[in-house]
Motif scaffolding. Structure first.
Motif, short mmCIF file in Angstrom:
data_model
loop_
_atom_site.label_atom_id
_atom_site.label_comp_id
_atom_site.label_asym_id
_atom_site.label_seq_id
_atom_site.Cartn_x
_atom_site.Cartn_y
_atom_site.Cartn_z
N LYS A 102 0.83 -1.21 0.00
CA LYS A 102 0.00 0.00 0.00
C LYS A 102 0.87 1.27 0.00
O LYS A 102 0.68 2.16 -0.83
CB LYS A 102 -0.93 -0.01 1.22
CG LYS A 102 -1.89 -1.20 1.26
CD LYS A 102 -2.87 -1.12 2.41
CE LYS A 102 -2.22 -1.18 3.78
NZ LYS A 102 -1.57 -2.50 4.06
N ASN A 103 1.80 1.36 0.94
CA ASN A 103 2.71 2.51 0.96
C ASN A 103 3.64 2.52 -0.24
O ASN A 103 3.98 3.58 -0.77
CB ASN A 103 3.53 2.50 2.26
CG ASN A 103 2.84 3.23 3.39
OD1 ASN A 103 2.66 4.43 3.36
ND2 ASN A 103 2.43 2.47 4.39
N TYR A 104 4.05 1.34 -0.64
CA TYR A 104 4.96 1.18 -1.78
C TYR A 104 4.34 1.78 -3.04
O TYR A 104 4.97 2.56 -3.77
CB TYR A 104 5.23 -0.30 -1.95
CG TYR A 104 6.44 -0.65 -2.78
CD1 TYR A 104 7.61 0.10 -2.73
CD2 TYR A 104 6.43 -1.79 -3.60
CE1 TYR A 104 8.72 -0.26 -3.46
CE2 TYR A 104 7.53 -2.15 -4.35
CZ TYR A 104 8.68 -1.38 -4.28
OH TYR A 104 9.77 -1.74 -5.02
N SER A 106 1.88 3.94 -3.14
CA SER A 106 1.73 5.39 -2.93
C SER A 106 3.00 6.13 -3.31
O SER A 106 2.95 7.19 -3.96
CB SER A 106 1.38 5.67 -1.47
OG SER A 106 0.16 5.07 -1.11
N ARG A 107 4.16 5.59 -2.92
CA ARG A 107 5.43 6.24 -3.29
C ARG A 107 5.65 6.23 -4.79
O ARG A 107 6.17 7.20 -5.36
CB ARG A 107 6.60 5.54 -2.58
CG ARG A 107 6.66 5.81 -1.09
CD ARG A 107 8.03 5.47 -0.52
NE ARG A 107 8.37 4.07 -0.69
CZ ARG A 107 8.06 3.11 0.17
NH1 ARG A 107 7.37 3.41 1.26
NH2 ARG A 107 8.43 1.87 -0.05
N SER A 118 8.37 12.91 -2.98
CA SER A 118 7.78 13.17 -1.66
C SER A 118 8.23 14.50 -1.07
O SER A 118 7.63 14.98 -0.10
CB SER A 118 8.13 12.03 -0.69
OG SER A 118 9.54 11.92 -0.57
N HIS A 125 1.43 14.21 3.33
CA HIS A 125 1.32 12.88 3.93
C HIS A 125 0.91 13.02 5.40
O HIS A 125 1.61 13.66 6.18
CB HIS A 125 2.66 12.15 3.83
CG HIS A 125 2.56 10.67 3.94
ND1 HIS A 125 3.12 9.81 3.03
CD2 HIS A 125 1.94 9.89 4.85
CE1 HIS A 125 2.86 8.57 3.38
NE2 HIS A 125 2.15 8.59 4.49
N GLN A 127 -0.13 10.99 8.97
CA GLN A 127 -0.07 9.74 9.71
C GLN A 127 -1.15 9.74 10.78
O GLN A 127 -1.17 10.64 11.63
CB GLN A 127 1.30 9.57 10.37
CG GLN A 127 2.44 9.34 9.39
CD GLN A 127 2.53 7.90 8.92
OE1 GLN A 127 1.84 7.04 9.44
NE2 GLN A 127 3.37 7.65 7.95
N ILE A 162 -2.18 12.14 1.04
CA ILE A 162 -2.14 10.73 1.44
C ILE A 162 -2.43 10.64 2.94
O ILE A 162 -1.72 11.25 3.75
CB ILE A 162 -0.77 10.11 1.13
CG1 ILE A 162 -0.48 10.18 -0.37
CG2 ILE A 162 -0.74 8.65 1.60
CD1 ILE A 162 0.93 9.75 -0.75
N ASP A 164 -2.38 8.07 5.80
CA ASP A 164 -1.91 6.74 6.20
C ASP A 164 -2.47 6.40 7.58
O ASP A 164 -2.79 7.29 8.37
CB ASP A 164 -0.38 6.73 6.23
CG ASP A 164 0.20 5.33 6.23
OD1 ASP A 164 -0.59 4.36 6.22
OD2 ASP A 164 1.43 5.20 6.26
N LEU A 200 -4.87 4.97 3.19
CA LEU A 200 -4.21 3.69 3.43
C LEU A 200 -4.68 3.12 4.76
O LEU A 200 -4.70 3.84 5.76
CB LEU A 200 -2.69 3.85 3.46
CG LEU A 200 -2.03 4.66 2.35
CD1 LEU A 200 -0.53 4.71 2.55
CD2 LEU A 200 -2.36 4.07 0.99
N LYS A 314 7.30 -6.77 4.10
CA LYS A 314 7.66 -5.61 4.92
C LYS A 314 9.00 -5.74 5.63
O LYS A 314 9.74 -4.76 5.75
CB LYS A 314 6.55 -5.36 5.95
CG LYS A 314 6.63 -4.00 6.60
CD LYS A 314 5.35 -3.68 7.35
CE LYS A 314 5.32 -2.24 7.81
NZ LYS A 314 4.04 -1.90 8.45
#
Length: 336
Positions: A102-104, A106-107, A118, A125, A127, A162, A164, A200, A314
């Motif tokens: 998911k994060n991968y 997004s990047r 970024s 972004h 968190q 984003i 997360d 995410l 991960k």
């Protein structure tokens, strides 16, 4: 001393150019804008590159086991990015277990759409557990996030937000962005329709795993799975599970465009991740024993099938780094 002086001069020049640009002195204002963009990032095609070919290539080469997510992400972003008449902001919600990409992804999206990646001032972004830690302050967060997004979109329409760890957010926070992602030409004279929002979350992971196992047992191959097999399941899970989407107006009002499942990763996918990690470290002739050593640290589940890596890909990076250092790095020079 020289560096400090040069830095000071650049700051002064940028301030002058900003002032000229703000007062819109015709051709002089346009020239000031052009000059500013030579020095620093600004809102335009030079920095907001929208390189969809790069996105497709990166997804093809570096994302494993997520053909469904790859297809939906690429088509959704392309349809939005190339459409000058979008009816609303694009909203994508990524769901799945940890380590599934998911994060991968997004990047990859960030690096393909924005020249500065970024570091771009047009990429934001958030968190969940850091920016929105307290349930009793949800109303404050809701107002602040609305004003923050409004202020940024006013400066440039093509921005990416984003969120997360949505599952770690108070449930009411995302209600604050409902007007922004709804079907409006403008909200308080601001047009949000060219922006993109990505959410995410681990919400729905168990539902995704269980449903995938049931599809697997029925004989359905991974490559034949469609978005319709999961979308309603994920939306219902996100709406009912504790977290940022719990009874959220964004779901009630059908404002999430695509709920995208990131499926649990199987043995071959994990091996592919390990190959990539070695390649990224310049190791092309690694041994099978190296692969097996990394795989020793991977836990599989659920019982009794044990089809999936519990952490996806991960935790592989650090293990590969250690093996690379141990087996392929030149020896340390002990001489002082």
């Amino acid at each position: 001393m020289i560096f400090n002086t040069l830095y000071f001069l650049i700051v002064i020049i940028l301030q002058i150019l900003n002032n000229i640009e703000c007062f819109n002195f015709g051709y002089v204002g346009e020239a000031a804008h052009y000059a500013k963009c030579l020095i620093t990032e600004c809102c335009g095609d030079k920095y907001i590159i929208g390189d969809l070919r790069r996105l497709r290539s990166t997804l093809d080469k570096q994302l494993f086991g997520q053909n469904l997510a790859k297809e939906v992400v690429l088509n959704a972003i392309r349809a939005h990015w190339e459409n000058d008449f979008s009816q609303k902001a694009l909203t994508l919600s990524f769901h799945g277990p940890p380590g599934t990409g998911k994060n991968y992804v997004s990047r990859m999206i960030v690096d393909s759409l924005y020249k500065e990646g970024s570091k771009s001032q047009y990429v934001h972004h958030f968190q969940g557990r850091i920016q929105f830690p307290k349930e009793d302050q949800a109303d404050i967060y809701k107002e602040n996030i609305y004003l923050w997004i409004k202020g940024n979109i006013t400066k440039c329409e093509k921005q990416l937000f984003i969120f997360d760890e949505v599952d770690k957010m108070p449930s009411a926070v995302l209600n604050g962005i409902k007007p922004i992602i709804d079907y409006h030409d403008t909200v308080e004279k601001v047009d949000y329709r060219k922006s993109i929002f990505i959410f995410l979350s681990n919400t729905g992971s168990s539902l995704i795993n269980d449903h995938y196992i049931s599809l697997w047992k029925s004989g359905k191959k991974r490559r034949d799975i469609k978005l319709k097999d999961f979308e309603k399941l994920i939306a219902a899970g996100a709406f009912n599970e504790k977290g940022g989407f719990h009874h959220s107006d964004t779901i009630k009002s059908n404002l999430i465009d695509h709920y995208i499942p990131f499926l649990p990763l199987e043995y071959d996918h994990v091996r592919s991740c390990i190959y990539t990690e070695f390649s990224l470290r310049g190791v092309s002739h690694f041994q099978e024993r190296d692969i097996l050593e990394v795989l020793e640290g991977v836990e599989w589940g659920p019982s009794p099938e044990n089809l999936f890596s519990k952490t996806g890909c991960k935790r592989l990076s650090q293990k590969v780094a250690m093996i690379t250092q141990k087996n392929y790095a030149p020896p340390l020079n002990d001489e002082l």
